[in-house]
Design a protein around this motif. Structure first.
Motif, mmCIF file in Angstrom:
data_model
loop_
_atom_site.group_PDB
_atom_site.id
_atom_site.type_symbol
_atom_site.label_atom_id
_atom_site.label_comp_id
_atom_site.label_asym_id
_atom_site.label_seq_id
_atom_site.Cartn_x
_atom_site.Cartn_y
_atom_site.Cartn_z
ATOM 1 N N ASP A 156 32.687 -1.936 13.103
ATOM 2 C CA ASP A 156 33.789 -2.719 12.544
ATOM 3 C C ASP A 156 33.291 -4.136 12.256
ATOM 4 O O ASP A 156 32.838 -4.831 13.172
ATOM 5 C CB ASP A 156 34.951 -2.755 13.533
ATOM 6 N N PRO A 157 33.365 -4.597 10.999
ATOM 7 C CA PRO A 157 32.878 -5.949 10.684
ATOM 8 C C PRO A 157 33.554 -7.049 11.496
ATOM 9 O O PRO A 157 32.954 -8.104 11.724
ATOM 10 C CB PRO A 157 33.189 -6.096 9.190
ATOM 11 N N ALA A 158 34.788 -6.819 11.938
ATOM 12 C CA ALA A 158 35.487 -7.833 12.720
ATOM 13 C C ALA A 158 35.021 -7.869 14.171
ATOM 14 O O ALA A 158 35.189 -8.892 14.855
ATOM 15 C CB ALA A 158 36.997 -7.582 12.661
ATOM 16 N N LEU A 159 34.450 -6.771 14.670
ATOM 17 C CA LEU A 159 34.047 -6.683 16.075
ATOM 18 C C LEU A 159 32.540 -6.783 16.284
ATOM 19 O O LEU A 159 32.092 -7.083 17.395
ATOM 20 C CB LEU A 159 34.534 -5.360 16.682
ATOM 21 N N ALA A 160 31.758 -6.530 15.246
ATOM 22 C CA ALA A 160 30.306 -6.431 15.418
ATOM 23 C C ALA A 160 29.689 -7.737 15.904
ATOM 24 O O ALA A 160 28.908 -7.744 16.872
ATOM 25 C CB ALA A 160 29.664 -5.980 14.105
ATOM 26 N N LEU A 161 30.020 -8.841 15.245
ATOM 27 C CA LEU A 161 29.422 -10.119 15.636
ATOM 28 C C LEU A 161 29.853 -10.539 17.042
ATOM 29 O O LEU A 161 28.992 -10.942 17.846
ATOM 30 C CB LEU A 161 29.752 -11.205 14.625
ATOM 31 N N PRO A 162 31.140 -10.467 17.404
ATOM 32 C CA PRO A 162 31.496 -10.764 18.802
ATOM 33 C C PRO A 162 30.813 -9.846 19.806
ATOM 34 O O PRO A 162 30.465 -10.276 20.907
ATOM 35 C CB PRO A 162 33.022 -10.575 18.824
ATOM 36 N N ALA A 163 30.613 -8.564 19.449
ATOM 37 C CA ALA A 163 29.941 -7.640 20.362
ATOM 38 C C ALA A 163 28.488 -8.058 20.578
ATOM 39 O O ALA A 163 27.996 -8.075 21.721
ATOM 40 C CB ALA A 163 30.009 -6.220 19.814
ATOM 41 N N VAL A 164 27.789 -8.402 19.496
ATOM 42 C CA VAL A 164 26.402 -8.874 19.628
ATOM 43 C C VAL A 164 26.361 -10.172 20.421
ATOM 44 O O VAL A 164 25.485 -10.368 21.281
ATOM 45 C CB VAL A 164 25.766 -9.060 18.236
ATOM 46 N N ALA A 165 27.317 -11.065 20.162
ATOM 47 C CA ALA A 165 27.375 -12.329 20.907
ATOM 48 C C ALA A 165 27.581 -12.079 22.394
ATOM 49 O O ALA A 165 26.962 -12.750 23.235
ATOM 50 C CB ALA A 165 28.496 -13.204 20.352
ATOM 51 N N ALA A 166 28.434 -11.114 22.730
ATOM 52 C CA ALA A 166 28.669 -10.799 24.143
ATOM 53 C C ALA A 166 27.396 -10.300 24.816
ATOM 54 O O ALA A 166 27.115 -10.663 25.971
ATOM 55 C CB ALA A 166 29.782 -9.758 24.259
ATOM 56 N N VAL A 167 26.624 -9.479 24.115
ATOM 57 C CA VAL A 167 25.364 -8.981 24.678
ATOM 58 C C VAL A 167 24.386 -10.137 24.894
ATOM 59 O O VAL A 167 23.716 -10.206 25.932
ATOM 60 C CB VAL A 167 24.754 -7.911 23.749
ATOM 61 N N VAL A 168 24.304 -11.039 23.934
ATOM 62 C CA VAL A 168 23.389 -12.183 24.061
ATOM 63 C C VAL A 168 23.830 -13.093 25.202
ATOM 64 O O VAL A 168 22.997 -13.585 25.978
ATOM 65 C CB VAL A 168 23.322 -12.955 22.729
ATOM 66 N N ILE A 169 25.142 -13.321 25.331
ATOM 67 C CA ILE A 169 25.649 -14.136 26.439
ATOM 68 C C ILE A 169 25.298 -13.493 27.777
ATOM 69 O O ILE A 169 24.823 -14.161 28.699
ATOM 70 C CB ILE A 169 27.175 -14.323 26.302
ATOM 71 N N TRP A 170 25.530 -12.194 27.878
ATOM 72 C CA TRP A 170 25.203 -11.475 29.113
ATOM 73 C C TRP A 170 23.715 -11.587 29.438
ATOM 74 O O TRP A 170 23.325 -11.711 30.597
ATOM 75 C CB TRP A 170 25.607 -10.008 28.958
ATOM 76 N N THR A 171 22.884 -11.563 28.404
ATOM 77 C CA THR A 171 21.438 -11.638 28.612
ATOM 78 C C THR A 171 20.999 -13.023 29.065
ATOM 79 O O THR A 171 20.146 -13.154 29.951
ATOM 80 C CB THR A 171 20.698 -11.267 27.316
ATOM 81 N N ASN A 172 21.582 -14.067 28.497
ATOM 82 C CA ASN A 172 21.070 -15.425 28.696
ATOM 83 C C ASN A 172 21.809 -16.228 29.759
ATOM 84 O O ASN A 172 21.370 -17.332 30.090
ATOM 85 C CB ASN A 172 21.127 -16.203 27.375
ATOM 86 N N VAL A 173 22.924 -15.715 30.275
ATOM 87 C CA VAL A 173 23.694 -16.523 31.215
ATOM 88 C C VAL A 173 22.900 -16.800 32.492
ATOM 89 O O VAL A 173 23.080 -17.848 33.133
ATOM 90 C CB VAL A 173 25.045 -15.831 31.527
ATOM 91 N N GLY A 174 21.995 -15.901 32.876
ATOM 92 C CA GLY A 174 21.163 -16.149 34.044
ATOM 93 C C GLY A 174 20.237 -17.340 33.849
ATOM 94 O O GLY A 174 20.002 -18.117 34.780
ATOM 95 N N TYR A 175 19.711 -17.483 32.624
ATOM 96 C CA TYR A 175 18.853 -18.630 32.288
ATOM 97 C C TYR A 175 19.619 -19.932 32.455
ATOM 98 O O TYR A 175 19.148 -20.890 33.080
ATOM 99 C CB TYR A 175 18.355 -18.466 30.857
ATOM 100 N N VAL A 176 20.846 -19.966 31.919
ATOM 101 C CA VAL A 176 21.668 -21.168 32.001
ATOM 102 C C VAL A 176 22.032 -21.448 33.456
ATOM 103 O O VAL A 176 21.968 -22.598 33.928
ATOM 104 C CB VAL A 176 22.936 -20.998 31.144
ATOM 105 N N THR A 177 22.414 -20.411 34.186
ATOM 106 C CA THR A 177 22.780 -20.565 35.593
ATOM 107 C C THR A 177 21.621 -21.126 36.408
ATOM 108 O O THR A 177 21.813 -22.007 37.263
ATOM 109 C CB THR A 177 23.213 -19.208 36.174
ATOM 110 N N LEU A 178 20.428 -20.649 36.148
ATOM 111 C CA LEU A 178 19.244 -21.074 36.893
ATOM 112 C C LEU A 178 19.026 -22.579 36.767
ATOM 113 O O LEU A 178 18.797 -23.275 37.768
ATOM 114 C CB LEU A 178 18.019 -20.310 36.378
ATOM 115 N N PHE A 179 19.145 -23.109 35.562
ATOM 116 C CA PHE A 179 18.894 -24.542 35.367
ATOM 117 C C PHE A 179 20.038 -25.388 35.911
ATOM 118 O O PHE A 179 19.804 -26.482 36.463
ATOM 119 C CB PHE A 179 18.657 -24.834 33.887
ATOM 120 N N PHE A 180 21.279 -24.920 35.779
ATOM 121 C CA PHE A 180 22.387 -25.677 36.356
ATOM 122 C C PHE A 180 22.313 -25.679 37.881
ATOM 123 O O PHE A 180 22.672 -26.672 38.520
ATOM 124 C CB PHE A 180 23.723 -25.113 35.873
#
Length: 299
Positions: A156-180
């Motif tokens: 779904d064009p309306a859901l695809a970009l938010p879905a990819v963004a959610a995966v990227v957020i899930w992947t990178n949140v540990g990096y952000v947490t580590l530095f904070f």
């Protein structure tokens, strides 16, 4: 005579110190020149050429720039990338800051959660993308099975970009947490204790003490995560390959497809140059904003 010898001795010592310093810097300088400056110069040179990876290279001047800057497909990629950055960076920054605040309180299980948060970040993004493509699959995907009905997360064009963004957020949140976490743990305890003695509650301590002292960390996190979000490719390639209807066609993916699907290295180089210019401008803007708002010394 002794004064002349002393001056020559000091000059010789300075020269030896300079030679030693440059010798120690040489490996790093070699890496910077070979893997940063030289590729940038090659891309700049390619942006004025026409090359399909097989035939001869021919000089075309500014034709590639005119073609790319008037291309609606590339314009769409810029817009999609900007929306993606605006989705990813604020959310993962807030989640990472909140998680770091909780994990630095010494709650039970904090050490285990620290490891869990970092695991996705140290894994291969392409492999994680493949796993998430199975999780988000419309028919037999784990998420739709759990929800009990079919959702076209990646079709779904309306859901695809938010879905990819959610995966990227899930992947990178540990990096952000580590530095904070590192930034929070670096705040002197006596400052926090003095604020509590003066009657400041947990909320006031966070907003008026911790957050201002986290500005150097915030600056670093925002610069690196913005650059990372603008350059995202692996997850997009694994999950959607730029579709559906170019709704996830980010700039990095467009550069790849232009170079290795359309075999037009000149246009791909122009897109890379445009992306570089955008990142430099945004990074300089962030630096100007934080320059007078950042304190690096806490006495």
């Amino acid at each position: 005579m002794s004064g002349g010898r002393s001056v020559r001795s000091r000059g010789s010592l300075r020269r030896r110190s300079a030679i030693t310093g440059y010798a120690l810097l040489a490996p790093s300088l070699f890496g910077v020149v070979c893997f940063l400056l030289l590729p940038v110069l090659v891309v700049l040179w390619l942006s004025f050429q026409s090359w399909d990876l097989i035939g001869p290279i021919s000089f075309v001047g500014l034709d590639n720039y005119r073609s790319v800057l008037s291309d609606g497909v590339f314009g769409n990629s810029l817009v999609v990338t900007l929306i993606f950055v605006l989705l990813v960076v604020p959310i993962q920054t807030l989640i990472g800051l909140g998680a770091a605040t909780l994990l630095t309180r010494g709650l039970p299980g904090s050490a285990w959660f620290r490891t869990v948060y970092v695991l996705p970040w140290i894994c291969a993004p392409l492999a994680l993308g493949v796993v998430w493509k199975w999780i988000l699959a419309p028919t037999d995907g784990a998420l739709n099975t759990l929800l009990g009905h079919r959702v076209e997360w990646l079709s779904d064009p309306a859901l695809a970009l938010p879905a990819v963004a959610a995966v990227v957020i899930w992947t990178n949140v540990g990096y952000v947490t580590l530095f904070f976490m590192a930034g929070l743990l670096n705040i002197p305890g006596q400052i926090l204790e003095a604020a509590r003695i003066d009657g400041a509650g947990a909320v006031k301590v966070f907003w008026h003490i911790k957050l201002p002292l986290l500005r150097p960390t915030m600056f670093f996190v925002l610069v690196t995560t913005v650059i990372s979000a603008f350059q995202v490719f692996d997850q997009v390639y694994a999950l959607t390959q730029g579709g559906p209807a170019r709704s996830t066609d980010v700039v990095a993916a467009r550069i790849y497809y232009e170079a290795f699907d359309a075999f037009d290295l000149g246009r791909a180089a122009v897109m890379a140059v445009v992306l570089l210019v955008i990142l430099v401008v945004i990074t300089l803007a962030q630096q100007l904003y934080f320059r007078r708002r950042v304190t690096y010394e806490m006495d």
